[in-house]
Scaffold this motif. Sequence first.
Motif, PDB file in Angstrom:
ATOM      1  N   SER A  21       1.044  -1.370   0.146  1.00  0.00           N
ATOM      2  CA  SER A  21      -0.281   0.459   0.044  1.00  0.00           C
ATOM      3  C   SER A  21       1.042   1.326  -0.171  1.00  0.00           C
ATOM      4  O   SER A  21       1.758   1.163   0.095  1.00  0.00           O
ATOM      5  CB  SER A  21      -0.778   0.261   1.101  1.00  0.00           C
ATOM      6  OG  SER A  21      -0.143  -0.312   2.429  1.00  0.00           O
ATOM      7  N   SER A  30      -6.788  12.385  -6.576  1.00  0.00           N
ATOM      8  CA  SER A  30      -7.073  11.810  -6.828  1.00  0.00           C
ATOM      9  C   SER A  30      -7.274  12.675  -8.309  1.00  0.00           C
ATOM     10  O   SER A  30      -7.419  11.954  -9.047  1.00  0.00           O
ATOM     11  CB  SER A  30      -8.701  12.167  -5.994  1.00  0.00           C
ATOM     12  OG  SER A  30      -9.168  13.222  -6.651  1.00  0.00           O
ATOM     13  N   GLY A  55      -8.795   5.825 -11.747  1.00  0.00           N
ATOM     14  CA  GLY A  55      -8.551   4.384 -11.570  1.00  0.00           C
ATOM     15  C   GLY A  55      -9.132   3.677 -12.650  1.00  0.00           C
ATOM     16  O   GLY A  55      -9.166   2.068 -12.746  1.00  0.00           O
ATOM     17  N   SER A  71      -4.601  -1.005  -7.411  1.00  0.00           N
ATOM     18  CA  SER A  71      -5.890  -0.531  -7.615  1.00  0.00           C
ATOM     19  C   SER A  71      -5.617   0.884  -7.085  1.00  0.00           C
ATOM     20  O   SER A  71      -4.863   0.764  -5.833  1.00  0.00           O
ATOM     21  CB  SER A  71      -6.740  -1.406  -6.657  1.00  0.00           C
ATOM     22  OG  SER A  71      -6.246  -1.751  -5.935  1.00  0.00           O
ATOM     23  N   ARG A  72      -6.937   1.711  -6.281  1.00  0.00           N
ATOM     24  CA  ARG A  72      -6.555   2.728  -5.357  1.00  0.00           C
ATOM     25  C   ARG A  72      -7.788   3.573  -4.515  1.00  0.00           C
ATOM     26  O   ARG A  72      -9.079   2.802  -5.867  1.00  0.00           O
ATOM     27  CB  ARG A  72      -6.532   4.324  -6.415  1.00  0.00           C
ATOM     28  CG  ARG A  72      -6.709   4.696  -7.805  1.00  0.00           C
ATOM     29  CD  ARG A  72      -5.813   5.930  -8.035  1.00  0.00           C
ATOM     30  NE  ARG A  72      -5.623   7.446  -8.291  1.00  0.00           N
ATOM     31  CZ  ARG A  72      -4.909   7.878  -8.962  1.00  0.00           C
ATOM     32  NH1 ARG A  72      -3.917   7.554  -9.758  1.00  0.00           N
ATOM     33  NH2 ARG A  72      -4.713   9.030  -7.260  1.00  0.00           N
ATOM     34  N   ASP A  73      -7.969   3.069  -4.254  1.00  0.00           N
ATOM     35  CA  ASP A  73      -8.799   3.896  -3.249  1.00  0.00           C
ATOM     36  C   ASP A  73      -8.681   5.545  -2.940  1.00  0.00           C
ATOM     37  O   ASP A  73      -8.194   6.429  -2.220  1.00  0.00           O
ATOM     38  CB  ASP A  73      -8.911   3.192  -1.971  1.00  0.00           C
ATOM     39  CG  ASP A  73      -9.815   3.512  -1.020  1.00  0.00           C
ATOM     40  OD1 ASP A  73     -11.098   5.373  -1.749  1.00  0.00           O
ATOM     41  OD2 ASP A  73     -11.054   2.811  -0.689  1.00  0.00           O
ATOM     42  N   ASN A  74      -9.739   6.392  -3.477  1.00  0.00           N
ATOM     43  CA  ASN A  74      -8.926   8.224  -3.908  1.00  0.00           C
ATOM     44  C   ASN A  74      -9.895   8.843  -2.924  1.00  0.00           C
ATOM     45  O   ASN A  74      -9.521   9.562  -1.649  1.00  0.00           O
ATOM     46  CB  ASN A  74      -9.803   9.153  -5.155  1.00  0.00           C
ATOM     47  CG  ASN A  74      -9.177   8.114  -7.040  1.00  0.00           C
ATOM     48  OD1 ASN A  74      -8.240   8.232  -6.141  1.00  0.00           O
ATOM     49  ND2 ASN A  74      -9.401   8.382  -7.196  1.00  0.00           N
ATOM     50  N   ALA A  75     -10.292   8.030  -1.952  1.00  0.00           N
ATOM     51  CA  ALA A  75     -11.421   8.427  -0.757  1.00  0.00           C
ATOM     52  C   ALA A  75     -10.337   8.395   0.121  1.00  0.00           C
ATOM     53  O   ALA A  75     -10.526   9.435   1.250  1.00  0.00           O
ATOM     54  CB  ALA A  75     -12.151   8.078  -0.320  1.00  0.00           C
ATOM     55  N   LYS A  76      -9.731   7.790  -0.081  1.00  0.00           N
ATOM     56  CA  LYS A  76      -8.366   7.006   1.597  1.00  0.00           C
ATOM     57  C   LYS A  76      -7.332   7.711   1.016  1.00  0.00           C
ATOM     58  O   LYS A  76      -5.754   7.184   1.610  1.00  0.00           O
ATOM     59  CB  LYS A  76      -8.271   5.146   1.622  1.00  0.00           C
ATOM     60  CG  LYS A  76      -9.138   5.191   2.310  1.00  0.00           C
ATOM     61  CD  LYS A  76      -9.837   3.800   3.041  1.00  0.00           C
ATOM     62  CE  LYS A  76     -11.100   3.127   2.932  1.00  0.00           C
ATOM     63  NZ  LYS A  76     -10.893   1.764   3.623  1.00  0.00           N
ATOM     64  N   THR A  78      -4.727   6.779  -1.420  1.00  0.00           N
ATOM     65  CA  THR A  78      -4.113   4.843  -0.972  1.00  0.00           C
ATOM     66  C   THR A  78      -4.260   3.936  -2.803  1.00  0.00           C
ATOM     67  O   THR A  78      -4.892   4.450  -3.221  1.00  0.00           O
ATOM     68  CB  THR A  78      -4.702   3.833  -0.155  1.00  0.00           C
ATOM     69  OG1 THR A  78      -4.022   5.133   0.863  1.00  0.00           O
ATOM     70  CG2 THR A  78      -3.361   3.204   0.514  1.00  0.00           C
ATOM     71  N   TYR A  80      -2.939   0.840  -4.127  1.00  0.00           N
ATOM     72  CA  TYR A  80      -2.349  -0.685  -3.540  1.00  0.00           C
ATOM     73  C   TYR A  80      -1.277  -1.263  -4.909  1.00  0.00           C
ATOM     74  O   TYR A  80      -2.012  -1.153  -5.940  1.00  0.00           O
ATOM     75  CB  TYR A  80      -3.526  -1.515  -3.142  1.00  0.00           C
ATOM     76  CG  TYR A  80      -4.638  -1.120  -2.388  1.00  0.00           C
ATOM     77  CD1 TYR A  80      -5.715  -0.007  -2.425  1.00  0.00           C
ATOM     78  CD2 TYR A  80      -4.240  -0.824  -0.893  1.00  0.00           C
ATOM     79  CE1 TYR A  80      -6.301   0.440  -1.337  1.00  0.00           C
ATOM     80  CE2 TYR A  80      -4.828   0.049   0.523  1.00  0.00           C
ATOM     81  CZ  TYR A  80      -5.701   0.437  -0.290  1.00  0.00           C
ATOM     82  OH  TYR A  80      -6.329   1.394   1.466  1.00  0.00           O
TER      83      TYR A  80
END
Length: 124
Positions: A21, A30, A55, A71-76, A78, A80
Motif C-alpha cells: 500500500s 485523485s 482508476g 488499485s486505488r481508493d481515492n477517498a483514502k 491510497t 495498492y
Amino acid sequence: QVQLVEAGGGLVQAGGSLRLSCATSERTFSTNAMGWFRQAPGKERDFVVSIEASGRYTLYADSVKGRFTISRDNAKNTVYLQMDRLAPEDTAVYYCAASRAPIVSRVSDSYVYWGQGTQVTISA
C-alpha cells in the motif's frame, strides 16, 4: 512536500502473495496518476505498473501482467499493489510514485514524488 508512505513488504516463499500500500496526505491525489517501480540489487529501477487518476485505466509491465493488480481508493488517498504468484525474480525494493498528470506512464521522469521504498524478498 508530498509524502508517500509505503507498507506491506516482507519475505514470502515463491508462489505466495503480498499486498503493498502507498498512502499520501496529498489533497490532489485523485487528480494524479500513480505508479509502482522496483529496483533489484545491482540493477536499474524498473517500471512495474501505473494507474490513471480515476482508476479506470492501468498499464502493466509484461513481467508482472496477470500476476500483479494495481488499485486505488481515492477517498483514502491510497494506492495498492496486490502481488500474486510471486517468484524470486520479483525480489526488489518497491517504490510508489506520484505523477503530476492524470494519465498512466511507464517513464520514471513522469513521476515527481517518490516513496522511501519497501523491501520485497521472495525465497525459492
